[in-house]
Design an enzyme around this catalytic site. Structure first.
Site, mmCIF file in Angstrom:
data_model
loop_
_atom_site.group_PDB
_atom_site.id
_atom_site.type_symbol
_atom_site.label_atom_id
_atom_site.label_comp_id
_atom_site.label_asym_id
_atom_site.label_seq_id
_atom_site.Cartn_x
_atom_site.Cartn_y
_atom_site.Cartn_z
ATOM 1 N N CYS A 1 42.509 49.104 43.733
ATOM 2 C CA CYS A 1 41.883 48.610 42.484
ATOM 3 C C CYS A 1 40.787 47.353 42.786
ATOM 4 O O CYS A 1 40.955 46.656 43.825
ATOM 5 C CB CYS A 1 43.176 48.195 41.527
ATOM 6 S SG CYS A 1 43.943 49.549 41.070
ATOM 7 N N HIS B 1 41.982 44.978 37.289
ATOM 8 C CA HIS B 1 43.037 44.398 36.452
ATOM 9 C C HIS B 1 43.349 43.002 36.843
ATOM 10 O O HIS B 1 42.733 42.772 37.891
ATOM 11 C CB HIS B 1 44.312 45.425 36.737
ATOM 12 C CG HIS B 1 44.944 45.473 38.232
ATOM 13 N ND1 HIS B 1 45.612 44.675 38.718
ATOM 14 C CD2 HIS B 1 44.796 46.627 38.989
ATOM 15 C CE1 HIS B 1 45.768 44.903 40.141
ATOM 16 N NE2 HIS B 1 45.488 46.009 40.336
#
Length: 497
Positions: free
Chosen positions: A347, A330
């Site tokens: 992430c 992301h």
């Protein structure tokens, strides 16, 4: 080093503000203050060798990009390799370059006329990942050549266009500090010591070091990450993450094979890699696939331009008892351009301009994502050799199934094998299904992808389609194989369509 991004922004803003208070004429390489600031800042990494290597290996589409970099870049790369081995990040050469820009110019002229040395394998040219990073490297390169005025102008334009790029702000602040005349350049030792120990400064140092390391230590031309043995052309792109370099590599796939087309700076988990349990703030290691693309309008600003979830935990992770979920690729919040190398909850985080490029390339369910501590790049002959070894096992499995020999077919399955479905199916049920499905039929296997993952065990993820003779359609399978005692065994399978 997982400190708040607010601390980074406040630190950089303070450095830039104090630097702008100095309103003296520019003095290139001026005095001890600049040398002291360089020792505490990102510019400590801007050695002539590193700068030339980064510039000449292709930050723009020049002739040197096509030929694999200029002779000066090769000389710089050799110097950079020595610095990496010594672990000093080039601080000694930074002090030398601050003494005399004339010496740098002479060295540049000499390297331009020095005969090129033959090498066994050239480095892959630098891909222009995004304008902001390429421009930052250009600032480093100009400073390394002693062109401080030009570097300042480029840095000023960069922070104007990307005011949320903290590392660029810091470099701009350092170059502004170069305006201090030598008579006023008495270093504040205590202040410099505080800067060096500031956690946000340490993060910026590490971000700068990793960016430059990845840009001067290029993958050898014509190589691919060792996990990508063969990839079906149905997968148009593949992604590989090297956590040690804070780098994501994008490879384009065609009938000629995989080719590196771009690479980007990224951040991973606060606690590093090798995720094993929920909440450990680590990025998982393994072979995954993009499972969806989340619309940024449905997300908080924290995730920036969007998000690409991956299938962690995959069947191999589950087999080993790993837990957790929600691992995404992301972006960053609007006020941040990039995050520190170790900054996420697990992430993989990219700058928003980079993520937007990636969003246009990926295919849901078909784009593989490898996340590794450190990528190993291999040439096509080695990948073909490994492919042949495994392909023989697939052929033997197919032949045993077609022969109707249940005992022979059973040898390819581990006792705890499962086929993914709403209700897990065990090995015995699968054997009966396969024999009924394929016995006595001739089958063509096509669109094969073999992705190899090796850690404490040796695994292979095989994706392929199969069509029986006389039929137009068939199954698409994704199988997970484990090598035990030198033989490949199936432990999980998904029927994709």
């Amino acid at each position: 080093m997982a400190h708040s991004q607010g601390k980074r922004r406040r630190l950089v803003a303070d450095i830039v503000r104090r630097s702008r208070l100095q309103n003296f004429p520019l003095q290139p390489r001026s005095g001890k203050l600049l040398a002291a600031l360089m020792a505490a800042s990102a510019l400590m990494l801007a050695t002539p060798g590193a700068a030339l290597a980064a510039n000449n290996s292709g930050t723009s589409k020049t002739a040197s990009t096509k030929t694999g970099g200029s002779k000066a870049a090769k000389a710089g790369s050799r110097a950079s390799a020595k610095e990496t081995k010594s672990g000093k990040a080039g601080t000694g050469k930074t002090q030398l370059q601050a003494k005399s820009s004339k010496r740098t110019a002479v060295a540049d002229n000499q390297s331009a006329t020095r005969p090129a040395r033959k090498t066994a394998r050239t480095a892959a040219p630098l891909q222009e990942a995004n304008g902001a990073e390429a421009r930052l490297i250009g600032v480093y390169e100009l400073f390394g050549r002693g062109k401080t005025r030009e570097a300042l102008a480029k840095a000023r334009d960069l922070v104007r266009d990307h005011p949320n790029f903290q590392l660029a702000q810091l470099v701009y602040g350092d170059l502004l500090a170069a305006q201090v005349p030598p008579s006023n350049a008495m270093p504040d030792s205590a202040g410099i010591a505080r800067l060096r120990g500031n956690p946000a400064m340490v993060e910026l140092h590490e971000e700068s070091r990793r960016r430059l390391q990845a840009l001067r230590e290029r993958p050898p031309a014509g190589t691919v990450p060792s996990q990508f043995l063969t990839l079906s052309t149905r997968s148009r792109f593949a992604i590989a993450v090297d956590a040690s370099r804070s780098r994501l590599y994008l490879l384009e796939n065609s009938d000629k094979g995989l080719k590196l087309v771009a690479d980007y700076y990224i951040s991973v988990g606060k606690a590093g890699t090798d995720k094993s349990i929920e909440g450990d703030a680590r990025t998982p290691l393994g072979v995954y696939y993009i499972t969806s693309s989340l619309d940024p309008r449905s997300l908080k600003d924290f995730y920036g331009a969007g998000a690409l979830p991956i299938n962690y935990p995959n069947p191999y992770d589950l087999r080993r008892g790993k837990t957790g979920s929600g691992i995404w690729l992301h972006g960053t919040p609007p006020q941040q351009f990039a995050r520190a190398p170790l900054a996420s909850d697990g992430c993989v985080v990219m700058a928003n301009p980079d993520l937007k490029q990636l969003l246009r390339k990926v295919q849901i369910g078909a784009t593989p994502v490898v996340t590794a501590r450190s990528l190993q790049w291999i040439a096509a002959p080695q990948a073909e050799k490994e492919t042949k070894k495994f392909a023989d096992s697939i052929t033997a499995w197919k032949d045993a199934r077609a022969s109707g020999n249940e005992a022979q077919l059973k040898k390819f399955y581990l006792p705890d094998f499962q086929r993914a479905s709403r209700k897990p199916v065990d090995a015995n049920s699968v054997l009966r299904d396969e024999l009924t499905y394929a016995q006595g039929k001739r089958v063509q296997i096509k669109d094969t992808s073999y992705l190899h993952w090796r850690d404490t065990e040796d695994t292979m993820i095989a994706t392929f389609g199969e069509v029986f003779e006389g039929e137009k359609n068939g199954r698409t399978r994704r199988q997970y194989w484990l090598r035990q005692a030198g033989e490949w065994k199936l432990f999980h399978e998904e029927i994709l369509g």
